[in-house]
Enzyme design. Structure first.
Site, PDB file in Angstrom:
ATOM      1  N   GLU A 371       5.002  -5.623   2.124  1.00  0.00           N
ATOM      2  CA  GLU A 371       5.863  -4.434   2.266  1.00  0.00           C
ATOM      3  C   GLU A 371       7.274  -4.820   2.694  1.00  0.00           C
ATOM      4  O   GLU A 371       7.945  -4.084   3.413  1.00  0.00           O
ATOM      5  CB  GLU A 371       5.299  -3.458   3.304  1.00  0.00           C
ATOM      6  CG  GLU A 371       3.948  -2.914   2.949  1.00  0.00           C
ATOM      7  CD  GLU A 371       4.038  -1.741   2.022  1.00  0.00           C
ATOM      8  OE1 GLU A 371       5.164  -1.383   1.619  1.00  0.00           O
ATOM      9  OE2 GLU A 371       2.983  -1.181   1.696  1.00  0.00           O
ATOM     10  N   THR A 373       9.303  -8.703   3.671  1.00  0.00           N
ATOM     11  CA  THR A 373       9.087  -9.676   4.746  1.00  0.00           C
ATOM     12  C   THR A 373       9.982  -9.346   5.948  1.00  0.00           C
ATOM     13  O   THR A 373      10.949  -8.582   5.845  1.00  0.00           O
ATOM     14  CB  THR A 373       9.424 -11.109   4.273  1.00  0.00           C
ATOM     15  OG1 THR A 373      10.833 -11.168   4.026  1.00  0.00           O
ATOM     16  CG2 THR A 373       8.662 -11.492   3.001  1.00  0.00           C
TER      17      THR A 373
HETATM   18  P1  TGC Z   1      19.177  -2.370  -4.749  1.00  0.00           P
HETATM   19  O1  TGC Z   1      20.265  -2.658  -5.727  1.00  0.00           O
HETATM   20  O2  TGC Z   1      19.498  -2.402  -3.296  1.00  0.00           O
HETATM   21  O3  TGC Z   1      18.524  -0.950  -5.077  1.00  0.00           O
HETATM   22  C1  TGC Z   1      18.074  -0.607  -6.385  1.00  0.00           C
HETATM   23  C2  TGC Z   1      17.883   0.894  -6.421  1.00  0.00           C
HETATM   24  O4  TGC Z   1      16.842   1.268  -5.495  1.00  0.00           O
HETATM   25  C3  TGC Z   1      17.398   2.152  -4.487  1.00  0.00           C
HETATM   26  N1  TGC Z   1      16.762   1.772  -3.214  1.00  0.00           N
HETATM   27  C4  TGC Z   1      15.857   2.546  -2.614  1.00  0.00           C
HETATM   28  N2  TGC Z   1      15.341   3.734  -2.956  1.00  0.00           N
HETATM   29  C5  TGC Z   1      14.411   4.248  -2.146  1.00  0.00           C
HETATM   30  N3  TGC Z   1      13.981   3.615  -1.029  1.00  0.00           N
HETATM   31  C6  TGC Z   1      14.454   2.413  -0.660  1.00  0.00           C
HETATM   32  N4  TGC Z   1      13.994   1.785   0.429  1.00  0.00           N
HETATM   33  C7  TGC Z   1      15.440   1.811  -1.472  1.00  0.00           C
HETATM   34  N5  TGC Z   1      16.126   0.640  -1.427  1.00  0.00           N
HETATM   35  C8  TGC Z   1      16.935   0.629  -2.505  1.00  0.00           C
HETATM   36  C9  TGC Z   1      18.882   1.895  -4.507  1.00  0.00           C
HETATM   37  O5  TGC Z   1      19.584   3.000  -4.005  1.00  0.00           O
HETATM   38  C10 TGC Z   1      19.114   1.670  -5.983  1.00  0.00           C
HETATM   39  O6  TGC Z   1      19.081   2.936  -6.611  1.00  0.00           O
HETATM   40  P2  TGC Z   1      19.974   3.240  -7.929  1.00  0.00           P
HETATM   41  O7  TGC Z   1      19.806   4.704  -8.175  1.00  0.00           O
HETATM   42  O8  TGC Z   1      21.373   2.847  -7.554  1.00  0.00           O
HETATM   43  O9  TGC Z   1      19.407   2.379  -9.008  1.00  0.00           O
HETATM   44  O10 TGC Z   1      17.964  -3.355  -5.069  1.00  0.00           O
HETATM   45  P3  TGC Z   1      17.823  -4.914  -4.919  1.00  0.00           P
HETATM   46  O11 TGC Z   1      17.274  -5.437  -6.197  1.00  0.00           O
HETATM   47  O12 TGC Z   1      19.103  -5.524  -4.388  1.00  0.00           O
HETATM   48  O13 TGC Z   1      16.654  -5.051  -3.826  1.00  0.00           O
HETATM   49  C11 TGC Z   1      16.791  -4.618  -2.519  1.00  0.00           C
HETATM   50  C12 TGC Z   1      15.591  -5.118  -1.656  1.00  0.00           C
HETATM   51  C13 TGC Z   1      15.607  -6.620  -1.517  1.00  0.00           C
HETATM   52  C14 TGC Z   1      15.799  -4.493  -0.288  1.00  0.00           C
HETATM   53  C15 TGC Z   1      14.266  -4.651  -2.273  1.00  0.00           C
HETATM   54  O14 TGC Z   1      14.027  -5.251  -3.484  1.00  0.00           O
HETATM   55  C16 TGC Z   1      13.082  -4.894  -1.371  1.00  0.00           C
HETATM   56  O15 TGC Z   1      12.793  -4.063  -0.519  1.00  0.00           O
HETATM   57  N6  TGC Z   1      12.346  -6.035  -1.555  1.00  0.00           N
HETATM   58  C17 TGC Z   1      11.083  -6.243  -0.860  1.00  0.00           C
HETATM   59  C18 TGC Z   1       9.936  -6.059  -1.836  1.00  0.00           C
HETATM   60  C19 TGC Z   1       8.747  -5.430  -1.192  1.00  0.00           C
HETATM   61  O16 TGC Z   1       8.789  -4.833  -0.128  1.00  0.00           O
HETATM   62  N7  TGC Z   1       7.627  -5.488  -1.863  1.00  0.00           N
HETATM   63  C20 TGC Z   1       6.432  -4.838  -1.413  1.00  0.00           C
HETATM   64  C21 TGC Z   1       5.366  -4.836  -2.461  1.00  0.00           C
HETATM   65  S1  TGC Z   1       4.070  -3.674  -2.135  1.00  0.00           S
HETATM   66  C22 TGC Z   1       3.219  -4.331  -0.868  1.00  0.00           C
HETATM   67  O17 TGC Z   1       3.550  -5.299  -0.272  1.00  0.00           O
HETATM   68  C23 TGC Z   1       1.986  -3.587  -0.519  1.00  0.00           C
HETATM   69  S2  TGC Z   1       1.095  -4.262   0.784  1.00  0.00           S
HETATM   70  C24 TGC Z   1       0.052  -2.971   0.972  1.00  0.00           C
HETATM   71  C25 TGC Z   1      -0.938  -3.048   2.048  1.00  0.00           C
HETATM   72  O18 TGC Z   1      -1.987  -3.726   1.853  1.00  0.00           O
HETATM   73  O19 TGC Z   1      -0.773  -2.312   3.049  1.00  0.00           O
HETATM   74  P1  FAD Z   2       8.995 -14.647  -1.455  1.00  0.00           P
HETATM   75  O1  FAD Z   2       9.759 -13.485  -1.940  1.00  0.00           O
HETATM   76  O2  FAD Z   2       8.869 -15.838  -2.351  1.00  0.00           O
HETATM   77  O3  FAD Z   2       9.620 -15.110  -0.063  1.00  0.00           O
HETATM   78  C1  FAD Z   2       9.383 -16.397   0.517  1.00  0.00           C
HETATM   79  C2  FAD Z   2      10.268 -16.517   1.764  1.00  0.00           C
HETATM   80  O4  FAD Z   2      11.644 -16.459   1.375  1.00  0.00           O
HETATM   81  C3  FAD Z   2      10.049 -15.377   2.756  1.00  0.00           C
HETATM   82  O5  FAD Z   2      10.108 -15.876   4.060  1.00  0.00           O
HETATM   83  C4  FAD Z   2      11.226 -14.447   2.487  1.00  0.00           C
HETATM   84  O6  FAD Z   2      11.591 -13.703   3.641  1.00  0.00           O
HETATM   85  C5  FAD Z   2      12.315 -15.448   2.114  1.00  0.00           C
HETATM   86  N1  FAD Z   2      13.361 -14.844   1.268  1.00  0.00           N
HETATM   87  C6  FAD Z   2      13.231 -14.305   0.019  1.00  0.00           C
HETATM   88  N2  FAD Z   2      14.401 -13.833  -0.411  1.00  0.00           N
HETATM   89  C7  FAD Z   2      15.297 -14.057   0.575  1.00  0.00           C
HETATM   90  C8  FAD Z   2      16.696 -13.788   0.730  1.00  0.00           C
HETATM   91  N3  FAD Z   2      17.413 -13.142  -0.188  1.00  0.00           N
HETATM   92  N4  FAD Z   2      17.296 -14.167   1.883  1.00  0.00           N
HETATM   93  C9  FAD Z   2      16.590 -14.790   2.877  1.00  0.00           C
HETATM   94  N5  FAD Z   2      15.276 -15.081   2.782  1.00  0.00           N
HETATM   95  C10 FAD Z   2      14.637 -14.709   1.643  1.00  0.00           C
HETATM   96  N6  FAD Z   2       2.341  -6.475  -3.392  1.00  0.00           N
HETATM   97  C11 FAD Z   2       2.113  -5.386  -4.161  1.00  0.00           C
HETATM   98  O7  FAD Z   2       2.883  -5.095  -5.076  1.00  0.00           O
HETATM   99  N7  FAD Z   2       1.021  -4.597  -3.950  1.00  0.00           N
HETATM  100  C12 FAD Z   2       0.130  -4.860  -2.957  1.00  0.00           C
HETATM  101  O8  FAD Z   2      -0.854  -4.109  -2.783  1.00  0.00           O
HETATM  102  C13 FAD Z   2       0.328  -6.017  -2.146  1.00  0.00           C
HETATM  103  N8  FAD Z   2      -0.597  -6.346  -1.205  1.00  0.00           N
HETATM  104  C14 FAD Z   2      -0.471  -7.542  -0.548  1.00  0.00           C
HETATM  105  C15 FAD Z   2      -1.504  -7.991   0.277  1.00  0.00           C
HETATM  106  C16 FAD Z   2      -1.415  -9.226   0.914  1.00  0.00           C
HETATM  107  C17 FAD Z   2      -2.553  -9.719   1.770  1.00  0.00           C
HETATM  108  C18 FAD Z   2      -0.234 -10.001   0.790  1.00  0.00           C
HETATM  109  C19 FAD Z   2      -0.085 -11.323   1.514  1.00  0.00           C
HETATM  110  C20 FAD Z   2       0.795  -9.566  -0.018  1.00  0.00           C
HETATM  111  C21 FAD Z   2       0.689  -8.348  -0.711  1.00  0.00           C
HETATM  112  N9  FAD Z   2       1.681  -7.923  -1.612  1.00  0.00           N
HETATM  113  C22 FAD Z   2       1.481  -6.808  -2.381  1.00  0.00           C
HETATM  114  C23 FAD Z   2       2.822  -8.798  -1.900  1.00  0.00           C
HETATM  115  C24 FAD Z   2       3.917  -8.779  -0.828  1.00  0.00           C
HETATM  116  O9  FAD Z   2       4.656  -7.608  -0.881  1.00  0.00           O
HETATM  117  C25 FAD Z   2       4.783 -10.023  -1.057  1.00  0.00           C
HETATM  118  O10 FAD Z   2       4.016 -11.150  -0.636  1.00  0.00           O
HETATM  119  C26 FAD Z   2       6.090  -9.945  -0.268  1.00  0.00           C
HETATM  120  O11 FAD Z   2       6.920  -8.924  -0.787  1.00  0.00           O
HETATM  121  C27 FAD Z   2       6.852 -11.296  -0.305  1.00  0.00           C
HETATM  122  O12 FAD Z   2       6.908 -11.824  -1.582  1.00  0.00           O
HETATM  123  P2  FAD Z   2       6.492 -13.369  -1.832  1.00  0.00           P
HETATM  124  O13 FAD Z   2       5.154 -13.559  -1.227  1.00  0.00           O
HETATM  125  O14 FAD Z   2       6.654 -13.635  -3.280  1.00  0.00           O
HETATM  126  O15 FAD Z   2       7.523 -14.201  -0.990  1.00  0.00           O
END
Ligand code: TGC
Ligand code: FAD
Length: 392
Positions: A371, A373
């Protein structure tokens, strides 16, 4: 595991800020967890098995889509209730909370927010009861923190699209009936669609060998020329804001949830410090152990106030994504620190499954990464306060 003797901790009388309904919900979830999950969770974590039989019970206590309106089968509660439920689940195990937060915020929320009326009626009521389990596919093998770079894509083929690509690290994937998947269309625009188990070319291999979230099933989503009917596409949402808006809801739930793990570790260490005798005295009478406990309850209290206030803002639709990032990052960090200190306080017993601390500690190593890092949330705050983007 030793008996579940958990009691809540409320050093600043924050309960006075909750309604009677909030407290009743907390009591209901806590007693359901103590009765149904605490006795088995250690065994399932040790076996690395997902306690799938709990799904209907989670539905009954309202843990699936707490804030989804009743017309779609949800209980229609407020955001603070959602937080309290996540906290009580994660108090027992982060994997249990993961199952519920994925179902609620990453599957039901996007369907409720972005799907057609027919799609909502088709899926939401059965997701609310736990009859159906969902998962959320955003992360890919080469695109984690930077989901915008995703390569999973679909092509138009008349009344359906053809989906190709792969998602990795997907919670609930191995057992999910449906997957909310984010993929690029032919113009490279990110769209959301629902992929159903049984569609030809769609497989969900399990990820083995995790030392963390062992009672939660994690897997891949593999799409090999999957024919997805066009009616499974979310009609209007485009771009990264689609999946990121779901993350706002899930990260909010995690900020509350991680505090549950911290509270359980503190509760366990506090009790142990009064019962464990060394040098003829309870270890809680030594200053070094008191320092650990005093710091834990101080950080827990600050984190409790943070999520309560965030809940109030969220109920008013005023919580910004950046405020949510701050709470997710802070509360997971303090939970991890609490778990590490609490584990030391239990000495050798701290590494066993007799007590929940080591399991919480290992779980939180995933929570601090998924969600968004710890680093990514810091950069979100950094950009918000300075106006400079330090991601790229
Ligand atoms: P950026 O250019 O900043 O934004 C692109 C578009 O998205 C909008 N936006 C948001 N909208 C809603 N909520 C937010 N928090 C938003 N943040 C940005 C933004 O306004 C823009 O909109 P538009 O209309 O201009 O197109 O995007 P970027 O590519 O620079 O990325 C920003 C960054 C790094 C913060 C974002 O990519 C990010 O949060 N990365 C982290 C990825 C992540 O959290 N992955 C999670 C995967 S799911 C998961 O981990 C489930 S675990 C579940 C569990 O087991 O509990
Ligand atoms: P990376 O993005 O490769 O990051 C590696 C390291 O580099 C991290 O320390 C990070 O902070 C750092 N880093 C990356 N970019 C930058 C930057 N610009 N500046 C400084 N540091 C940076 N995803 C889903 O979509 N759905 C799910 O249900 C889901 N469930 C998950 C369940 C588990 C148990 C785990 C472990 C992960 C899950 N994820 C899910 C994925 C999770 O969201 C990603 O692991 C997370 O977003 C980080 O991506 P990555 O593992 O590829 O790490």
């Amino acid at each position: 595991m030793a008996d579940d003797r958990y009691q809540g901790h409320d050093y600043y009388l924050i309960d006075e800020l909750l309604t009677e309904e909030h407290k009743l919900i907390r009591e209901t979830v806590r007693s359901w967890v103590k009765q149904n999950v605490s006795p088995i969770i250690e065994e399932y974590a040790q076996k690395a098995e997902f306690p799938r039989h709990l799904l209907p019970g989670l539905g009954e206590i309202g843990a699936f889509g707490p804030y989804i309106p009743q017309e779609y089968g949800g209980p229609g509660l407020d955001q603070i209730s959602y937080g309290i439920i996540m906290q009580e689940l994660e108090r027992c195990d982060s994997g249990l909370r993961s199952t519920a937060s994925v179902q609620s915020s990453l599957v039901m929320f996007p369907i409720w927010s972005y799907a057609t009326e027919a799609q909502k009626q088709k899926w939401l009521p059965r997701l609310a009861t736990g009859e159906l389990l969902g998962c959320f596919g955003l992360t890919e093998p080469d695109h984690g923190s930077n989901p915008n770079g995703m390569v999973t894509n679909f092509k138009d083929a008349g009344d359906h699209v053809i989906l190709n690509g792969a998602k990795m690290w997907i919670s609930n994937a191995p057992f999910a009936d449906i997957a909310v998947v984010w993929a690029k269309d032919e113009e490279g625009t990110i769209r959301g669609l629902v992929v159903e188990r049984g569609m030809e070319g769609f497989t969900t291999p399990t990820t083995h060998g995790k030392w963390s979230l062992r009672a939660s099933a994690t897997g891949e989503l593999v799409f090999d020329n999957v024919k997805v009917p066009k009616e499974n596409l979310f009609p209007d949402i485009r771009g990264l804001k689609g999946p990121l808006s779901c993350l706002n809801s899930a990260r909010y739930g995690i900020a509350w949830g991680a505090l549950g793990s911290a509270l359980d570790c503190y509760d366990t260490a506090l009790r142990y410090s009064k019962e464990r005798i060394q040098f003829g005295k309870p270890i809680g009478s030594f200053q070094l152990q008191q320092k650990k406990l005093a710091e834990m309850i101080t950080e827990i209290t600050k984190a409790q106030l943070l999520v309560w206030r965030l809940g109030v803002l969220k109920n008013d639709h005023r919580a910004s994504p950046q405020q949510i990032s701050m709470a997710k990052r802070n509360n997971v960090e303090i939970a991890l620190r609490t778990a590490r200190e609490a584990r030391q306080m239990l000495g050798g017993m701290g590494i066993t499954g007799e007590y929940p601390i080591m399991r919480h500690m290992m779980n939180l190593e995933s929570v601090v990464t998924y969600e968004g890092t710890h680093d990514i949330h810091l950069l979100i705050t950094g950009m918000d306060v300075t106006g400079f983007n330090a991601f790229t």
